[in-house]
Design a protein around this motif. Structure first.
Motif, PDB file in Angstrom:
ATOM      1  N   MET A   1      83.963  26.141  16.486  1.00 54.65           N
ATOM      2  CA  MET A   1      82.907  27.814  17.434  1.00 54.65           C
ATOM      3  C   MET A   1      83.484  27.523  19.286  1.00 54.65           C
ATOM      4  O   MET A   1      82.597  26.238  19.041  1.00 54.65           O
ATOM      5  N   ILE A   2      83.563  27.759  19.756  1.00 57.29           N
ATOM      6  CA  ILE A   2      83.171  27.961  20.583  1.00 57.29           C
ATOM      7  C   ILE A   2      82.449  28.927  21.568  1.00 57.29           C
ATOM      8  O   ILE A   2      82.845  30.577  21.356  1.00 57.29           O
ATOM      9  N   HIS A   3      81.391  28.625  22.217  1.00 56.19           N
ATOM     10  CA  HIS A   3      80.185  29.084  22.958  1.00 56.19           C
ATOM     11  C   HIS A   3      80.434  29.304  24.103  1.00 56.19           C
ATOM     12  O   HIS A   3      80.601  28.193  24.946  1.00 56.19           O
ATOM     13  N   VAL A   4      80.986  30.348  24.871  1.00 61.78           N
ATOM     14  CA  VAL A   4      80.594  29.869  26.207  1.00 61.78           C
ATOM     15  C   VAL A   4      80.202  31.124  27.078  1.00 61.78           C
ATOM     16  O   VAL A   4      79.500  32.459  26.611  1.00 61.78           O
ATOM     17  N   ARG A   5      79.401  31.001  27.787  1.00 63.78           N
ATOM     18  CA  ARG A   5      77.671  31.331  28.362  1.00 63.78           C
ATOM     19  C   ARG A   5      78.375  30.990  30.078  1.00 63.78           C
ATOM     20  O   ARG A   5      78.443  30.007  30.495  1.00 63.78           O
ATOM     21  N   VAL A   6      77.688  32.954  30.387  1.00 62.07           N
ATOM     22  CA  VAL A   6      78.116  32.564  32.012  1.00 62.07           C
ATOM     23  C   VAL A   6      76.948  33.438  32.495  1.00 62.07           C
ATOM     24  O   VAL A   6      76.033  34.569  32.103  1.00 62.07           O
ATOM     25  N   HIS A   7      76.080  32.731  33.752  1.00 63.44           N
ATOM     26  CA  HIS A   7      74.954  32.545  34.399  1.00 63.44           C
ATOM     27  C   HIS A   7      75.446  33.384  35.695  1.00 63.44           C
ATOM     28  O   HIS A   7      76.289  33.125  35.841  1.00 63.44           O
ATOM     29  N   LYS A   8      73.978  33.444  36.003  1.00 65.48           N
ATOM     30  CA  LYS A   8      74.342  34.165  37.729  1.00 65.48           C
ATOM     31  C   LYS A   8      74.474  32.896  38.522  1.00 65.48           C
ATOM     32  O   LYS A   8      75.768  33.042  38.994  1.00 65.48           O
ATOM     33  N   ASN A   9      74.355  31.461  37.857  1.00 63.93           N
ATOM     34  CA  ASN A   9      74.419  30.622  38.592  1.00 63.93           C
ATOM     35  C   ASN A   9      75.866  29.771  37.848  1.00 63.93           C
ATOM     36  O   ASN A   9      76.135  28.461  38.467  1.00 63.93           O
ATOM     37  N   GLY A  10      76.089  29.569  36.966  1.00 65.82           N
ATOM     38  CA  GLY A  10      77.225  28.989  36.459  1.00 65.82           C
ATOM     39  C   GLY A  10      77.836  29.399  35.247  1.00 65.82           C
ATOM     40  O   GLY A  10      77.474  30.462  34.443  1.00 65.82           O
ATOM     41  N   ILE A  11      78.914  28.952  34.413  1.00 67.62           N
ATOM     42  CA  ILE A  11      79.421  28.931  33.121  1.00 67.62           C
ATOM     43  C   ILE A  11      79.161  27.192  31.728  1.00 67.62           C
ATOM     44  O   ILE A  11      78.577  26.607  32.847  1.00 67.62           O
ATOM     45  N   GLU A  12      78.598  28.063  31.054  1.00 66.93           N
ATOM     46  CA  GLU A  12      78.391  26.813  30.038  1.00 66.93           C
ATOM     47  C   GLU A  12      79.149  26.949  29.535  1.00 66.93           C
ATOM     48  O   GLU A  12      79.190  27.975  28.030  1.00 66.93           O
ATOM     49  N   ILE A 103      70.753  37.339  20.873  1.00 64.26           N
ATOM     50  CA  ILE A 103      70.837  38.225  21.457  1.00 64.26           C
ATOM     51  C   ILE A 103      71.013  39.474  21.857  1.00 64.26           C
ATOM     52  O   ILE A 103      70.234  40.272  22.667  1.00 64.26           O
ATOM     53  N   GLU A 104      71.000  40.434  20.133  1.00 63.71           N
ATOM     54  CA  GLU A 104      71.401  41.360  20.064  1.00 63.71           C
ATOM     55  C   GLU A 104      69.147  42.116  19.738  1.00 63.71           C
ATOM     56  O   GLU A 104      69.034  43.004  20.638  1.00 63.71           O
ATOM     57  N   ASN A 105      68.512  40.601  19.503  1.00 62.27           N
ATOM     58  CA  ASN A 105      66.775  41.408  19.805  1.00 62.27           C
ATOM     59  C   ASN A 105      66.471  40.709  20.572  1.00 62.27           C
ATOM     60  O   ASN A 105      65.157  40.913  21.299  1.00 62.27           O
ATOM     61  N   GLY A 106      67.190  39.872  22.163  1.00 60.23           N
ATOM     62  CA  GLY A 106      67.011  39.450  23.495  1.00 60.23           C
ATOM     63  C   GLY A 106      65.675  38.321  23.370  1.00 60.23           C
ATOM     64  O   GLY A 106      65.347  38.075  24.665  1.00 60.23           O
ATOM     65  N   VAL A 113      78.227  35.992  25.312  1.00 61.51           N
ATOM     66  CA  VAL A 113      78.710  35.094  24.922  1.00 61.51           C
ATOM     67  C   VAL A 113      80.618  35.268  23.731  1.00 61.51           C
ATOM     68  O   VAL A 113      80.775  36.514  23.639  1.00 61.51           O
ATOM     69  N   LEU A 114      81.128  34.731  24.472  1.00 64.36           N
ATOM     70  CA  LEU A 114      82.427  34.201  23.675  1.00 64.36           C
ATOM     71  C   LEU A 114      82.528  33.416  22.782  1.00 64.36           C
ATOM     72  O   LEU A 114      82.267  32.596  22.825  1.00 64.36           O
ATOM     73  N   VAL A 115      83.059  34.077  21.542  1.00 63.86           N
ATOM     74  CA  VAL A 115      83.365  33.299  20.574  1.00 63.86           C
ATOM     75  C   VAL A 115      84.875  32.605  20.353  1.00 63.86           C
ATOM     76  O   VAL A 115      85.535  34.259  19.857  1.00 63.86           O
ATOM     77  N   PHE A 116      85.426  31.923  20.160  1.00 63.73           N
ATOM     78  CA  PHE A 116      86.955  31.798  20.404  1.00 63.73           C
ATOM     79  C   PHE A 116      87.068  31.397  18.747  1.00 63.73           C
ATOM     80  O   PHE A 116      86.570  30.186  18.047  1.00 63.73           O
ATOM     81  N   LYS A 117      88.502  32.274  18.240  1.00 59.20           N
ATOM     82  CA  LYS A 117      88.479  31.323  16.281  1.00 59.20           C
ATOM     83  C   LYS A 117      90.034  32.412  16.556  1.00 59.20           C
ATOM     84  O   LYS A 117      90.491  33.387  17.228  1.00 59.20           O
ATOM     85  N   LEU A 118      90.981  31.805  16.473  1.00 58.31           N
ATOM     86  CA  LEU A 118      92.800  32.203  15.661  1.00 58.31           C
ATOM     87  C   LEU A 118      92.849  32.794  14.659  1.00 58.31           C
ATOM     88  O   LEU A 118      92.361  32.562  13.705  1.00 58.31           O
TER      89      LEU A 118
END
Length: 120
Positions: A1-12, A103-106, A113-118
């Motif tokens: 699973m690929i986790h993508v986190r986009v923040h104000k000052n970057g991407i992880e 994420i839902e509970n804050g 967050v984006l999660v990728f699976k084919l």
């Protein structure tokens, strides 16, 4: 699973799509190509001052402030990632479910967050 986190000052980005064996995974290849293109475009086209770190299953891109060109490039990259469909459910995947619950509970300060699976 690929986790993508986009923040104000970057991407992880962390993880692997695990759709095929290493070196033959088309989801990882697509996401890697898009992300390499983003890094090159931010640096060479938009002349953004970014820091980047890449490794197996990990990419971090950081910036202080993006110009409008840089923001457009990140938005374009994000839209392209959305075109890679996810067809995997959370059933039997407690780590993924826990992440969604946080994420839902804050309890996580992630903007999205984006999660990728084919899909198979």
């Amino acid at each position: 699973m690929i986790h993508v986190r986009v923040h104000k000052n970057g991407i992880e980005m962390y993880g692997h799509a695990e759709c095929s064996v290493n070196g033959q995974d088309i989801v990882c290849a697509a996401i890697s190509a898009l992300t390499c293109s983003l890094i090159n475009s931010l640096s060479d086209l938009a002349m953004e001052n970014i820091r980047q770190e890449t490794g197996s299953g990990m990419t971090v891109i950081a910036w202080q402030k993006l110009t409008d060109k840089g923001k457009l490039l990140v938005d374009s990259w994000y839209l392209a990632l959305l075109d890679i469909k996810s067809g995997k459910s959370v059933e039997g995947r407690p780590e993924f479910q826990r992440m969604l619950d946080n994420i839902e509970n804050g309890t996580d300060e992630v903007q999205f967050v984006l999660v990728f699976k084919l899909s198979r």
